[in-house]
Each structure stands twice: as structure tokens, then as C-alpha cells.
Scaffold this motif. Structure first.
Motif: not given
Length: 103
Positions: A75-81
Motif C-alpha cells: 500500500s506504499g506505507k512504511s514505519i518511520q525508521p
């Protein structure tokens, strides 16, 4: 803390069928712990269950977290690294306790 809460909620949804496994064994709860890495791009990678808890819940939780990670990526989402003081992103090893209780 927020990340752990969100992941636990998503895991709860993914593990709804695990209640049958516990019922078949005559148990009402199980505990496991997962370890994974949030990489520099914010993706969940290297998911593995840790020893010391329910092996079945660990295996099911691993599969569920991998599905969640795939869904986030697609979905193109990620967690802030995590970031160093200079702002450069780094991989972060994360441990997440998983407790499943049938009520």
C-alpha cells in the motif's frame, strides 16, 4: 509504545483463528515474543519468533506479522525508521511480546 500498540491490534485481527488451536488444546491463553527489524526505509524485515513462549503462537504471529508487513509495503506505507542524532536512518531491532487470551 505507539508502534507496539498498533502492531498488537493488527496481530489480534490476524490471529483470530488461533482461538480454535487453544480450544483444541484446552487452553485459554498463550504467550510468545517476536523479534524483527525495522529497516532504514521503514519496512518490517527479518521476523522471527523468540524461544521461551508458545511455539505455535510464535509461528502464527510470525506469519501474521509478515502479512502485515507485506500489506504495508504494497500500500506504499512504511514505519518511520529510527534515526541517529544527525538524522540519518538506521535499522532498529524490535521485540514485541504477543499474548493471546480467549475470553
Amino acid at each position: 509504545k505507539c508502534l507496539a500498540q498498533k502492531l498488537n491490534e493488527a496481530l489480534g485481527d490476524q490471529l483470530s483463528d488461533f482461538a480454535e488451536t487453544l480450544n483444541d488444546r484446552g487452553e485459554s491463553q498463550a504467550v510468545a515474543k517476536l523479534q524483527f527489524v525495522i529497516d532504514k526505509s521503514g519496512k518490517i524485515i527479518q521476523v522471527k519468533p523468540m524461544s521461551g513462549g508458545s511455539a505455535e503462537l510464535g509461528k502464527e504471529s510470525k506469519t501474521a506479522l509478515e502479512r502485515i508487513a507485506t500489506r504495508l509495503s504494497s500500500s506504499g506505507k512504511s514505519i518511520q525508521p529510527a534515526k541517529l542524532e544527525d538524522g540519518s536512518p538506521v535499522n532498529l531491532v524490535f521485540q514485541l511480546p504477543v499474548k493471546y487470551v480467549v475470553q
